[in-house]
Write a protein that holds these residues in place. Structure first.
Motif, PDB file in Angstrom:
ATOM      1  N   ARG A  31       0.822  -1.209   0.000  1.00  0.00           N
ATOM      2  CA  ARG A  31       0.000   0.000   0.000  1.00  0.00           C
ATOM      3  C   ARG A  31       0.853   1.255   0.000  1.00  0.00           C
ATOM      4  O   ARG A  31       0.574   2.209  -0.736  1.00  0.00           O
ATOM      5  N   ALA A  32       1.897   1.259   0.829  1.00  0.00           N
ATOM      6  CA  ALA A  32       2.759   2.435   0.883  1.00  0.00           C
ATOM      7  C   ALA A  32       3.439   2.673  -0.459  1.00  0.00           C
ATOM      8  O   ALA A  32       3.519   3.818  -0.940  1.00  0.00           O
ATOM      9  N   PHE A  33       3.934   1.600  -1.077  1.00  0.00           N
ATOM     10  CA  PHE A  33       4.577   1.743  -2.381  1.00  0.00           C
ATOM     11  C   PHE A  33       3.581   2.248  -3.410  1.00  0.00           C
ATOM     12  O   PHE A  33       3.877   3.163  -4.193  1.00  0.00           O
ATOM     13  N   TYR A  34       2.397   1.657  -3.438  1.00  0.00           N
ATOM     14  CA  TYR A  34       1.394   2.023  -4.439  1.00  0.00           C
ATOM     15  C   TYR A  34       0.963   3.483  -4.264  1.00  0.00           C
ATOM     16  O   TYR A  34       0.834   4.230  -5.244  1.00  0.00           O
ATOM     17  N   ASP A  35       0.761   3.886  -3.024  1.00  0.00           N
ATOM     18  CA  ASP A  35       0.347   5.264  -2.770  1.00  0.00           C
ATOM     19  C   ASP A  35       1.420   6.254  -3.214  1.00  0.00           C
ATOM     20  O   ASP A  35       1.117   7.284  -3.836  1.00  0.00           O
ATOM     21  N   ASN A  36       2.678   5.937  -2.898  1.00  0.00           N
ATOM     22  CA  ASN A  36       3.770   6.889  -3.139  1.00  0.00           C
ATOM     23  C   ASN A  36       4.318   6.836  -4.559  1.00  0.00           C
ATOM     24  O   ASN A  36       4.711   7.880  -5.108  1.00  0.00           O
ATOM     25  N   GLU A  37       4.343   5.653  -5.157  1.00  0.00           N
ATOM     26  CA  GLU A  37       5.003   5.487  -6.448  1.00  0.00           C
ATOM     27  C   GLU A  37       4.042   5.344  -7.626  1.00  0.00           C
ATOM     28  O   GLU A  37       4.478   5.403  -8.778  1.00  0.00           O
ATOM     29  N   VAL A  38       2.760   5.139  -7.354  1.00  0.00           N
ATOM     30  CA  VAL A  38       1.778   5.015  -8.436  1.00  0.00           C
ATOM     31  C   VAL A  38       0.742   6.132  -8.351  1.00  0.00           C
ATOM     32  O   VAL A  38       0.618   6.952  -9.254  1.00  0.00           O
ATOM     33  N   ILE A  39       0.010   6.187  -7.241  1.00  0.00           N
ATOM     34  CA  ILE A  39      -1.085   7.149  -7.146  1.00  0.00           C
ATOM     35  C   ILE A  39      -0.583   8.583  -7.132  1.00  0.00           C
ATOM     36  O   ILE A  39      -1.084   9.438  -7.886  1.00  0.00           O
ATOM     37  N   ALA A  40       0.406   8.871  -6.297  1.00  0.00           N
ATOM     38  CA  ALA A  40       0.880  10.263  -6.188  1.00  0.00           C
ATOM     39  C   ALA A  40       1.447  10.790  -7.507  1.00  0.00           C
ATOM     40  O   ALA A  40       1.067  11.884  -7.945  1.00  0.00           O
ATOM     41  N   PRO A  41       2.325  10.060  -8.200  1.00  0.00           N
ATOM     42  CA  PRO A  41       2.811  10.569  -9.493  1.00  0.00           C
ATOM     43  C   PRO A  41       1.700  10.684 -10.539  1.00  0.00           C
ATOM     44  O   PRO A  41       1.699  11.620 -11.347  1.00  0.00           O
ATOM     45  N   PHE A  42       0.757   9.753 -10.515  1.00  0.00           N
ATOM     46  CA  PHE A  42      -0.329   9.801 -11.486  1.00  0.00           C
ATOM     47  C   PHE A  42      -1.193  11.040 -11.262  1.00  0.00           C
ATOM     48  O   PHE A  42      -1.569  11.743 -12.214  1.00  0.00           O
ATOM     49  N   LYS A  43      -1.485  11.337 -10.012  1.00  0.00           N
ATOM     50  CA  LYS A  43      -2.294  12.522  -9.725  1.00  0.00           C
ATOM     51  C   LYS A  43      -1.528  13.793 -10.075  1.00  0.00           C
ATOM     52  O   LYS A  43      -2.117  14.767 -10.580  1.00  0.00           O
ATOM     53  N   ALA A  44      -0.219  13.796  -9.827  1.00  0.00           N
ATOM     54  CA  ALA A  44       0.581  14.967 -10.196  1.00  0.00           C
ATOM     55  C   ALA A  44       0.562  15.179 -11.706  1.00  0.00           C
ATOM     56  O   ALA A  44       0.485  16.325 -12.185  1.00  0.00           O
ATOM     57  N   TYR A  45       0.627  14.083 -12.452  1.00  0.00           N
ATOM     58  CA  TYR A  45       0.568  14.179 -13.915  1.00  0.00           C
ATOM     59  C   TYR A  45      -0.790  14.685 -14.383  1.00  0.00           C
ATOM     60  O   TYR A  45      -0.895  15.508 -15.304  1.00  0.00           O
ATOM     61  N   MET A  46      -1.869  14.187 -13.762  1.00  0.00           N
ATOM     62  CA  MET A  46      -3.215  14.509 -14.206  1.00  0.00           C
ATOM     63  C   MET A  46      -3.689  15.886 -13.762  1.00  0.00           C
ATOM     64  O   MET A  46      -4.605  16.452 -14.375  1.00  0.00           O
ATOM     65  N   LYS A  47      -3.094  16.435 -12.715  1.00  0.00           N
ATOM     66  CA  LYS A  47      -3.636  17.661 -12.124  1.00  0.00           C
ATOM     67  C   LYS A  47      -3.768  18.812 -13.123  1.00  0.00           C
ATOM     68  O   LYS A  47      -4.780  19.531 -13.110  1.00  0.00           O
ATOM     69  N   PRO A  48      -2.798  19.055 -14.012  1.00  0.00           N
ATOM     70  CA  PRO A  48      -2.964  20.162 -14.960  1.00  0.00           C
ATOM     71  C   PRO A  48      -4.144  19.994 -15.917  1.00  0.00           C
ATOM     72  O   PRO A  48      -4.575  20.974 -16.535  1.00  0.00           O
ATOM     73  N   TYR A  49      -4.648  18.777 -16.056  1.00  0.00           N
ATOM     74  CA  TYR A  49      -5.737  18.513 -16.990  1.00  0.00           C
ATOM     75  C   TYR A  49      -7.108  18.519 -16.323  1.00  0.00           C
ATOM     76  O   TYR A  49      -8.119  18.270 -16.979  1.00  0.00           O
ATOM     77  N   LEU A  50      -7.142  18.803 -15.029  1.00  0.00           N
ATOM     78  CA  LEU A  50      -8.422  18.828 -14.334  1.00  0.00           C
ATOM     79  C   LEU A  50      -9.303  19.954 -14.855  1.00  0.00           C
ATOM     80  O   LEU A  50      -8.818  21.039 -15.197  1.00  0.00           O
ATOM     81  N   PRO A  51     -10.605  19.727 -14.903  1.00  0.00           N
ATOM     82  CA  PRO A  51     -11.508  20.833 -15.210  1.00  0.00           C
ATOM     83  C   PRO A  51     -11.491  21.837 -14.063  1.00  0.00           C
ATOM     84  O   PRO A  51     -11.064  21.512 -12.944  1.00  0.00           O
ATOM     85  N   PRO A  52     -11.932  23.064 -14.298  1.00  0.00           N
ATOM     86  CA  PRO A  52     -11.935  24.062 -13.218  1.00  0.00           C
ATOM     87  C   PRO A  52     -12.845  23.638 -12.068  1.00  0.00           C
ATOM     88  O   PRO A  52     -13.849  22.941 -12.277  1.00  0.00           O
ATOM     89  N   ASP A  53     -12.497  24.072 -10.863  1.00  0.00           N
ATOM     90  CA  ASP A  53     -13.298  23.715  -9.692  1.00  0.00           C
ATOM     91  C   ASP A  53     -14.760  24.111  -9.855  1.00  0.00           C
ATOM     92  O   ASP A  53     -15.658  23.445  -9.327  1.00  0.00           O
ATOM     93  N   SER A  54     -15.005  25.180 -10.585  1.00  0.00           N
ATOM     94  CA  SER A  54     -16.369  25.670 -10.747  1.00  0.00           C
ATOM     95  C   SER A  54     -17.227  24.783 -11.632  1.00  0.00           C
ATOM     96  O   SER A  54     -18.440  24.964 -11.696  1.00  0.00           O
ATOM     97  N   ALA A  55     -16.608  23.800 -12.300  1.00  0.00           N
ATOM     98  CA  ALA A  55     -17.350  22.948 -13.239  1.00  0.00           C
ATOM     99  C   ALA A  55     -17.975  21.721 -12.579  1.00  0.00           C
ATOM    100  O   ALA A  55     -18.745  21.013 -13.214  1.00  0.00           O
TER     101      ALA A  55
END
Length: 319
Positions: A31-55
């Motif tokens: 779990r620690a590996f998956y959270d730190n090495e898979v989920i966190a980098p994936f979310k960092a990559y995806m964050k610029p593509y998020l729709p605006p909070d107002s949407a």
């Protein structure tokens, strides 16, 4: 064996490209590996593509399940017409029933919510080995029932604009889901989550709660890289076609030895269709009543042939 990987992907995977894992981790280590090495980098990559909070609006809710509570993250589009209602997707994350969380699919689901005008319920089912089979199935079934009967909202309801971990709060002015299940009541997920989605799609037509009330029927499945039958319970009618676990046993980042190790935490009964939904096929009523599915598979995945068998055994489109 030689890996049939794109060179750019092989370089990115780096140390993950290995014939067999050197160490089979505990659930906590995985779990620690998956959270730190898979989920966190994936979310960092995806964050610029998020729709605006107002949407869209996002709110985490706790719902009762047998022996406890689970979190569901609810995403609802923001539109000009406050009376508009939406179809609903209930999503189950992947992670071999023992790792992962609602954070894994969080950002892609926010995109789907806005792009497709879709309410989303992202289910944080309880994980093995603390909660073994069939707890995940039961938790997800409880989440489906909650979608059909969401409780009254407090006034004013509070929502999170970006992530449950970041603490930014705004007031919601609409009902929680603004759902119209007659427009669509979908289940979906990836890997273990796809397994759970397929199970729910077969279980609900047989359950009076869903079967006997109009508007509660599952109308579609989004099944991505599923496991649909335990390797020790493959039926004879499909056994000759189920070769990918052998052919792709050492493919990264989840070689078969690691997959089997993590699956062992869940301790499923191999022949129980609530783990091996391909085994619903002999039950004509369950198989015929299951909603149409879009099934996605990956050519070099150990689960490639599970996807093919899933698509062949139902009213499905294989992607």
């Amino acid at each position: 064996m030689a890996h049939l990987l794109d060179p750019e992907l092989a370089a990115a995977l780096g140390p993950f490209v290995t014939e067999e894992p050197d160490h089979l981790p505990s659930a906590e280590e995985a779990r620690a590996f998956y959270d730190n090495e898979v989920i966190a980098p994936f979310k960092a990559y995806m964050k610029p593509y998020l729709p605006p909070d107002s949407a869209y609006e996002v709110q985490d809710r706790m719902i009762a399940v047998e022996g406890g509570e689970i979190t569901v993250r609810c995403l609802v589009p923001v539109v000009e017409d406050e009376q508009e209602t939406f179809p609903v997707l209930v999503n189950m994350h992947g992670g071999a029933w023992s790792i992962g969380s609602i954070e894994l699919d969080d950002y892609p689901l926010r995109q789907l919510c806005v792009d497709l005008k879709l309410a989303v319920v992202n289910v944080g089912y309880r994980l093995a080995p603390e909660y073994r089979f069939p707890t995940a199935v039961n938790d997800c079934m409880s989440a489906l029932k909650w979608v059909c009967n969401p409780p009254p909202l407090p006034h004013p309801p509070v929502a999170l604009t970006e992530s449950a971990n970041e603490g930014t709060q705004v007031v919601l002015n609409a009902a929680l889901l603004r759902a119209d299940l007659t427009k669509g009541f979908l289940v979906g997920g990836h890997s273990a989550g796809a397994n759970l989605a397929a199970v729910l799609a077969h279980e609900t037509p047989l359950a009076p709660f869903f079967r006997d009330t109009p508007g509660r029927r599952i109308t579609g499945q989004l099944v991505r890289e599923p496991l649909v039958v335990h390797p020790g319970a493959i039926p004879d009618w499909v056994k000759a076609q189920m070769t990918s676990m052998r052919e792709n046993a050492s493919m990264p980042p989840f070689p078969l030895a690691l997959m089997a190790h993590l699956m062992g935490f869940y301790a499923p009964e191999p022949t129980d269709p609530r783990f091996s939904p391909l085994l619903y096929a002999p039950n004509v009523h369950a198989a015929a009543a299951a909603a149409p599915a879009f099934v996605q598979g990956i050519g070099c995945d150990p689960l490639r042939d599970d996807a093919r068998a899933c698509a062949a055994g139902s009213s499905s489109t294989l992607g």
